[in-house]
Enzyme design. Structure first.
Site, short mmCIF file in Angstrom:
data_model
loop_
_atom_site.label_atom_id
_atom_site.label_comp_id
_atom_site.label_asym_id
_atom_site.label_seq_id
_atom_site.Cartn_x
_atom_site.Cartn_y
_atom_site.Cartn_z
N GLU A 186 100.10 37.45 -120.51
CA GLU A 186 98.91 38.19 -120.11
C GLU A 186 98.65 37.99 -118.62
OE1 GLU A 186 96.88 37.21 -124.44
OE2 GLU A 186 95.64 37.08 -122.67
N CYS B 183 95.21 37.17 -111.68
CA CYS B 183 95.56 35.91 -112.36
C CYS B 183 96.85 36.16 -113.14
CB CYS B 183 94.41 35.51 -113.29
SG CYS B 183 94.73 34.03 -114.27
N CYS C 79 103.16 27.56 -123.00
CA CYS C 79 103.04 26.45 -122.07
C CYS C 79 103.44 25.18 -122.80
CB CYS C 79 101.59 26.33 -121.58
SG CYS C 79 101.38 25.06 -120.29
N CYS D 15 97.64 20.82 -123.57
CA CYS D 15 96.24 20.40 -123.39
C CYS D 15 95.43 20.93 -124.58
CB CYS D 15 95.69 20.94 -122.08
SG CYS D 15 96.68 20.42 -120.65
N CYS E 178 93.01 24.16 -124.48
CA CYS E 178 93.50 25.41 -123.89
C CYS E 178 94.25 26.22 -124.93
CB CYS E 178 94.43 25.07 -122.72
SG CYS E 178 95.27 26.50 -122.02
N CYS F 15 89.54 31.72 -118.31
CA CYS F 15 90.41 30.53 -118.21
C CYS F 15 90.64 29.91 -119.56
CB CYS F 15 89.74 29.45 -117.37
SG CYS F 15 89.41 29.94 -115.71
N1 SAH Z 1 98.81 25.00 -116.26
C1 SAH Z 1 98.03 25.23 -115.09
C2 SAH Z 1 97.54 26.65 -114.90
C3 SAH Z 1 96.99 27.40 -116.08
S1 SAH Z 1 95.38 27.05 -116.70
C4 SAH Z 1 96.85 24.26 -115.06
O1 SAH Z 1 96.57 23.67 -116.09
O2 SAH Z 1 96.25 24.09 -114.02
C5 SAH Z 1 94.21 27.47 -115.46
C6 SAH Z 1 92.95 26.64 -115.56
O3 SAH Z 1 92.18 26.93 -116.73
C7 SAH Z 1 93.24 25.16 -115.60
O4 SAH Z 1 92.37 24.48 -114.74
C8 SAH Z 1 92.93 24.83 -117.05
O5 SAH Z 1 92.67 23.47 -117.23
C9 SAH Z 1 91.74 25.71 -117.31
N2 SAH Z 1 91.46 25.89 -118.73
C10 SAH Z 1 92.33 25.83 -119.77
N3 SAH Z 1 91.70 26.01 -120.92
C11 SAH Z 1 90.39 26.19 -120.63
C12 SAH Z 1 89.24 26.45 -121.41
N4 SAH Z 1 89.31 26.59 -122.74
N5 SAH Z 1 88.06 26.59 -120.75
C13 SAH Z 1 87.99 26.51 -119.42
N6 SAH Z 1 89.04 26.27 -118.63
C14 SAH Z 1 90.23 26.11 -119.23
#
Ligand code: SAH
Length: 367
Positions: free
Chosen positions: A108, A121, A128, A132, A135, A359
């Site tokens: 996406e 974006c 991935c 985490c 996410c 995000c």
């Molecule tokens: N893998 C990279 C880039 C992708 S995520 C990274 O982790 O930085 C982009 C951002 O969105 C990251 O800061 C991530 O921690 C945040 N993110 C992921 N899941 C989220 C959620 N459920 N709510 C808010 N931010 C989130």
């Protein structure tokens, strides 16, 4: 596909897409057209059409003979991304596209129009491997790395939408690119760096964007942060910290077990030193998990005096997760603790919530 629950740094090698013009630097493009038996200047002409005019259909490249257009088209312009679905929200100022790749995997991208800028974006991997738990992308594991051209195509698709008037009243070109879609960009370093070169190199080598408008966001792959700091590009680095203490960060960002907070921040300061660019610290505020005042104070102590800016992101809840965004009072108190310590901080305006385009919501489930 990796097993959900493990960290995957090396992507599977299958599913590689065919070679595309945007994978190649100018010298490689000249070699590629020479292989087709064409004069090298055809590479320059093709680049002017593709990067300069965003014209992907070689039948419109009238300065090449029809036979040469066909040759170049078949050899260097395979179709890489097919739109599966396009969703818009925020009064039309946010557009999310779900793409199907040549091997059927999905990614996406999200285009966001503001008065003074347009941010794209992009995804850097299908899925991935960082796992985490808060996410959405992390839950399905890693399918594969995207190629340079698959990343560049997402930006070019956004540029075409703008050229065709997607956001009246906003800018008509992509001014910013953030690697905050699906995937960990620094785990796909070579392809991501290639894409960055295609974005910033001047036309006809690339799109001629400013490197200062490009943000690479990472969970904290320390060796790759140090590599990036030596590329000579004034990119913005964003570090997804989410906790100031290893005990909690080990659970929120599992890679922390290998690269703890101290090492990640040291790499970030080295990045700031070498590039002169302020590092963004991303901190998703999760109710009763990482939003305590003492953690804000601990975070402030770690960041004080450095070239840094904190981005507080209200958590976007993902399906199946018990976690939610912090209460407004706790968010305010967290913000205030950082302000009192004179650490620059803002709360992220989260676009795309209603279309699962914010995000951490990108999961490519739409069909
Ligand atoms: N893998 C990279 C880039 C992708 S995520 C990274 O982790 O930085 C982009 C951002 O969105 C990251 O800061 C991530 O921690 C945040 N993110 C992921 N899941 C989220 C959620 N459920 N709510 C808010 N931010 C989130």
């Amino acid at each position: 596909m990796s097993v959900p629950g493990e960290i995957v740094l090396e992507a599977p090698r299958r599913g590689r897409p065919p070679r595309h013009l945007a994978d190649l630097d100018p010298a490689e493009r000249r070699a590629a057209v020479a292989e087709l038996g064409l004069p090298e200047y055809r590479a320059d002409q093709a680049s002017r059409h593709w990067f300069g005019r965003l014209e992907a259909d070689p039948s419109a490249w009238t300065d090449l003979s029809p036979a040469d257009r066909t040759l170049v088209g078949e050899a260097l312009l395979p179709s890489l991304l097919a739109p599966v679905r396009e969703l818009s929200c925020d009064g039309g100022a946010t557009v999310k596209t779900v793409w199907r790749l040549h091997d059927g995997s999905r990614v996406e991208s999200v285009l966001m129009g503001y008065r003074d800028r347009v941010t794209m974006c992009v995804s850097s991997q299908a899925g991935c491997g960082m796992n985490c738990p808060f996410c959405a992308t992390g839950q399905a594991g890693l399918t594969r790395n995207l190629s340079t051209a698959e990343i560049v195509e997402q930006v070019v698709a956004g540029a075409r939408l703008l050229r065709d008037g997607a956001f009246p009243g906003s800018r008509d070109r992509v001014t910013n690119v953030v690697f905050m879609g699906m995937g960990e960009p620094l785990a796909n370093y070579r392809a991501v760096l290639g894409a960055i070169h295609r974005l910033v190199d001047p036309v006809p080598a690339g799109l001629g964007m400013s490197a200062r408008g490009i943000t690479v966001s990472t969970v904290g792959l320390v060796p790759r942060i140090l590599d990036l700091s030596k590329e000579g590009l004034p990119l913005r680095l964003a570090v997804s910290l989410h906790a100031p203490d290893d005990e909690l960060r080990d659970t929120l960002v599992p890679l922390n077990v290998r690269y703890p907070v101290r090492e990640v921040l040291d790499a970030a300061w080295e990045y700031a030193d070498r590039t002169g660019r302020r590092v963004s610290i991303e901190y998703a505020l999760i109710k009763d998990i990482n939003d305590q005042r003492w953690r804000a104070e601990m975070l402030a102590r770690l960041l004080q005096g450095h070239l840094v800016h904190v981005n507080l992101i209200p958590l976007n809840p993902t399906p199946g997760s018990p976690w939610t965004a912090s209460d407004a009072d706790d968010e305010r108190a967290f913000l205030r603790a950082l302000e009192e310590a004179r650490v620059p901080v803002t709360v992220r305006d989260t676009r795309g919530r209603e279309i699962d385009g914010a995000c951490g919501q990108l999961a490519a489930t739409a069909s």
